[in-house]
Design an enzyme around this catalytic site. Structure first.
Site, PDB file in Angstrom:
ATOM      1  NE  ARG A 109     -54.580  39.677  32.624  1.00  0.00           N
ATOM      2  CZ  ARG A 109     -55.607  40.540  32.637  1.00  0.00           C
ATOM      3  NH1 ARG A 109     -56.559  40.450  33.560  1.00  0.00           N
ATOM      4  NH2 ARG A 109     -55.686  41.479  31.734  1.00  0.00           N
ATOM      5  CD  GLU A 127     -59.954  41.217  34.508  1.00  0.00           C
ATOM      6  OE1 GLU A 127     -61.114  41.627  34.730  1.00  0.00           O
ATOM      7  OE2 GLU A 127     -59.006  41.985  34.240  1.00  0.00           O
ATOM      8  CD  GLN A 177     -58.699  47.347  39.322  1.00  0.00           C
ATOM      9  OE1 GLN A 177     -58.227  46.628  38.450  1.00  0.00           O
ATOM     10  NE2 GLN A 177     -59.943  47.204  39.756  1.00  0.00           N
ATOM     11  CG  ASN A 192     -60.603  40.301  31.090  1.00  0.00           C
ATOM     12  OD1 ASN A 192     -59.753  39.416  31.001  1.00  0.00           O
ATOM     13  ND2 ASN A 192     -60.289  41.550  31.368  1.00  0.00           N
ATOM     14  CE1 TYR A 214     -65.142  40.121  36.714  1.00  0.00           C
ATOM     15  CE2 TYR A 214     -64.527  40.726  34.483  1.00  0.00           C
ATOM     16  CZ  TYR A 214     -64.201  40.583  35.821  1.00  0.00           C
ATOM     17  OH  TYR A 214     -62.937  40.896  36.249  1.00  0.00           O
ATOM     18  CG  HIS A 246     -55.632  46.515  34.097  1.00  0.00           C
ATOM     19  ND1 HIS A 246     -55.782  45.135  34.130  1.00  0.00           N
ATOM     20  CD2 HIS A 246     -56.824  47.014  34.498  1.00  0.00           C
ATOM     21  CE1 HIS A 246     -57.006  44.828  34.555  1.00  0.00           C
ATOM     22  NE2 HIS A 246     -57.662  45.955  34.802  1.00  0.00           N
ATOM     23  CG  ASN A 257     -57.672  44.446  31.357  1.00  0.00           C
ATOM     24  OD1 ASN A 257     -57.847  43.237  31.288  1.00  0.00           O
ATOM     25  ND2 ASN A 257     -58.517  45.252  31.992  1.00  0.00           N
ATOM     26  CD  GLU A 258     -62.351  44.265  30.969  1.00  0.00           C
ATOM     27  OE1 GLU A 258     -62.860  45.370  31.261  1.00  0.00           O
ATOM     28  OE2 GLU A 258     -62.701  43.214  31.497  1.00  0.00           O
ATOM     29  CG  ASP A 314     -54.154  59.198  46.372  1.00  0.00           C
ATOM     30  OD1 ASP A 314     -54.256  59.068  45.139  1.00  0.00           O
ATOM     31  OD2 ASP A 314     -54.404  60.269  46.972  1.00  0.00           O
ATOM     32  CG  HIS A 336     -55.615  63.175  42.988  1.00  0.00           C
ATOM     33  ND1 HIS A 336     -54.337  62.949  42.548  1.00  0.00           N
ATOM     34  CD2 HIS A 336     -55.824  62.246  43.966  1.00  0.00           C
ATOM     35  CE1 HIS A 336     -53.804  61.946  43.219  1.00  0.00           C
ATOM     36  NE2 HIS A 336     -54.692  61.498  44.087  1.00  0.00           N
TER      37      HIS A 336
HETATM   38  C1  PNW Z   1     -62.886  44.505  34.541  1.00  0.00           C
HETATM   39  N1  PNW Z   1     -68.934  45.589  32.374  1.00  0.00           N
HETATM   40  O1  PNW Z   1     -63.717  45.621  34.329  1.00  0.00           O
HETATM   41  C2  PNW Z   1     -61.468  45.019  34.750  1.00  0.00           C
HETATM   42  O2  PNW Z   1     -60.533  44.412  33.896  1.00  0.00           O
HETATM   43  C3  PNW Z   1     -61.004  44.971  36.175  1.00  0.00           C
HETATM   44  O3  PNW Z   1     -59.975  45.899  36.385  1.00  0.00           O
HETATM   45  C4  PNW Z   1     -62.193  45.204  37.084  1.00  0.00           C
HETATM   46  O4  PNW Z   1     -61.846  45.418  38.405  1.00  0.00           O
HETATM   47  C5  PNW Z   1     -63.093  43.999  36.927  1.00  0.00           C
HETATM   48  O5  PNW Z   1     -63.402  43.746  35.560  1.00  0.00           O
HETATM   49  C6  PNW Z   1     -64.400  44.121  37.701  1.00  0.00           C
HETATM   50  O6  PNW Z   1     -65.136  45.221  37.245  1.00  0.00           O
HETATM   51  C7  PNW Z   1     -65.016  45.538  33.872  1.00  0.00           C
HETATM   52  O7  PNW Z   1     -69.670  46.590  32.539  1.00  0.00           O
HETATM   53  C8  PNW Z   1     -65.803  46.671  33.986  1.00  0.00           C
HETATM   54  O8  PNW Z   1     -69.387  44.558  31.770  1.00  0.00           O
HETATM   55  C9  PNW Z   1     -67.086  46.697  33.486  1.00  0.00           C
HETATM   56  C10 PNW Z   1     -67.612  45.569  32.877  1.00  0.00           C
HETATM   57  C11 PNW Z   1     -66.831  44.418  32.774  1.00  0.00           C
HETATM   58  C12 PNW Z   1     -65.547  44.409  33.270  1.00  0.00           C
END
Ligand code: PNW
Length: 476
Positions: free
Chosen positions: A78, A375, A20, A310, A312, A123, A167-168, A53, A40
């Protein structure tokens, strides 16, 4: 006032990941990753047809990144290591010295500035040659992941004391099952996701056991996984809806965490039972969920020194066999409640209380392990005056504080996603999570502090949510 204060010794950091931010996708002998290949060859899969890129060009600008970290005053950073930058073939037959040098420079620069490295080994940027062998659907990847982990511990373990293996896992599985714009974008729904998580759990465990056997005594670090854990809330409080939501929690969060963190190991019993029954009804003679041998259950169980989460958002569910994505198999579908504000990402709704509920559920399910929030973050379109992001952080951190101080959840640190705007996977550069704005039209990728960067530097300095932000006017 004191309700806004964090416990003594609470750690703050920010996160990024290699693909990223780094750019330099083929410089200095780096190998091709599945994200290079996808962006690509199939640009239509990425919302703005962009690539990583160049991204934030952190391969060249890492010293600037460390200056930003220093300005924020974070305790740790991190970041992730690009597997194909270290092992261009994916295997350990060729170790790319330029890749080792890059991460050595970054780690040394961090330590010289008093910032602890927290390193994610994987990741999402798998070496393409390993994808050509089937990627994470092939259990042989556990061997290669262990080999890769050995190279990392041997080269960086003298200074890196905090490791996240993978990661995830669920987001990786999405790249094999759901058209969400995630690499490798080879979609075998109903099968791919279960094979992928199975290999990932074994790979994580092999890397953990390797450390335990060969490195822990001399290096003394900690190893764990970073799991995506959203809260799942039923839309009504009827007993059946709560039961369905609990099943979905087990099949979502428990899918990855139960084998590692529960006392008994293995996939959650309700998941094995529910999927087994469903597969039988579908005419399969064996479950689509692979099974672990007794030895594998023991190999995986207990492979943690802390738990990386993580988080959100919250997912609202009702019972249905028509759910989209990976929800189909869980017997639920998701809906969106209009009363909660949306971020720029279609999946990210602002539901702060879900964070507290999730932390309590985890504490109860897995006997209150030490948790590092690896996260948490909010997307917009890159505004410098990002009051909605500040508002998100205030609300989520208040819920975190309640979970820790009122409920006794054992959370010892917190990580912002992300240090700066970056390549947001299938969304390209259309969704921004950074505390720092990055000008992607500028060849120098100029970074500018947003309001949220100022908010966090004050927060970290005072170890408390700064009161002056509480009255901030927002559109939420
Ligand atoms: C995470 N969802 O991705 C990743 O660890 C990061 O690289 C990313 O940039 C960040 O969260 C924001 O998206 C996710 O659909 C992607 O719940 C999708 C979900 C959650 C986290």
């Amino acid at each position: 006032m004191s309700a806004l204060k964090f416990p003594d010794g609470f750690l703050f950091g920010v996160a990024t990941s290699s693909y990223q931010i780094e750019g330099a996708w083929k410089e200095d002998s780096k190998g091709e990753s599945i994200w290079d290949r996808l962006t690509h060859d199939r640009p239509e899969v990425i919302k703005d047809k962009s690539t990583g890129d160049v991204a934030c060009n952190s391969y060249r600008l890492y010293e600037e990144d460390v200056r930003m970290l220093k300005d924020l005053g974070v305790h740790f950073y991190r970041f992730s290591i690009s597997w194909p930058r270290i092992l261009p073939t994916g295997h350990d037959n060729v170790v790319n010295q330029a890749g080792i040098d890059y991460y050595n420079n970054l780690i040394n620069e961090l330590i010289a500035n008093g910032i602890q490295p927290v390193v994610t080994m994987y990741h999402w940027d798998l070496p393409q040659p390993l994808q050509d062998l089937g990627g994470w659907t092939n259990p042989v990847l556990a061997n290669y992941f262990e080999d890769y982990a050995r190279v990392l511990y041997a080269n960086f373990g003298d200074r890196v004391k905090w490791w996240n293996t993978i990661n995830e896992p669920k987001s990786i599985a999405i790249g094999y099952s759901v058209p969400f714009g995630f690499a490798p974008h080879i979609l075998t729904p109903g099968h791919g996701q279960y094979l992928v998580i199975h290999t990932i759990l074994l790979s994580h465990a092999r890397a953990y056991r390797l450390y335990e056997r060969e490195f822990k005594a001399t290096q003394g670090g900690k190893v764990s996984i970073a799991a995506s854990c959203q809260w799942i809330e039923p839309t009504t409080d009827s007993e059946e809806e709560e039961e369905a939501a609990e099943r979905a929690r087990q099949m979502h969060v428990g899918w990855v965490l139960h084998p590692i963190f529960s006392a008994t190991g293995d996939y959650p019993p309700v998941m094995k039972e529910w999927l087994g029954k469903k597969c039988k009804e579908e005419g399969y003679s064996r479950s689509r969920l692979p099974s672990f041998t007794k030895e594998e259950i023991e190999l995986v169980r207990g492979t943690w020194d802390y738990l990386g989460i993580n988080h959100y958002t919250t997912i609202f569910t009702y019972q249905s066999d028509k759910g989209e994505f990976i929800f189909t198999d869980m017997g639920v579908a998701r809906i969106r409640h209009d009363k909660y504000a949306m971020a720029a990402s279609g999946w990210l709704q602002v539901v702060p209380w879900g964070f507290r509920k999730l932390l309590n559920w985890i504490a109860k399910e897995y006997n209150n392990p030490p948790v590092l929030i690896t996260e948490n973050g909010f997307s917009d379109h890159g505004e410098i005056d990002d009051t909605n992001r500040v508002d998100y952080y205030i609300k989520y951190l208040c819920e975190l504080l309640k979970a820790v101080k009122e409920d006794g959840c054992n959370v010892f640190g917190y990580t912002v996603w992300s240090l700066m705007d970056n390549f947001e996977w299938g969304a390209g550069y259309t969704e921004r999570f950074g505390l720092f704005h990055v000008d992607f039209n500028d060849p120098d990728r100029k970074r500018t502090a947003k309001k949220s960067a100022e908010f966090f530097s004050k927060l970290i300095k005072s170890d408390a949510i700064p009161v002056e932000y509480l009255a901030v006017e927002t559109s939420h």
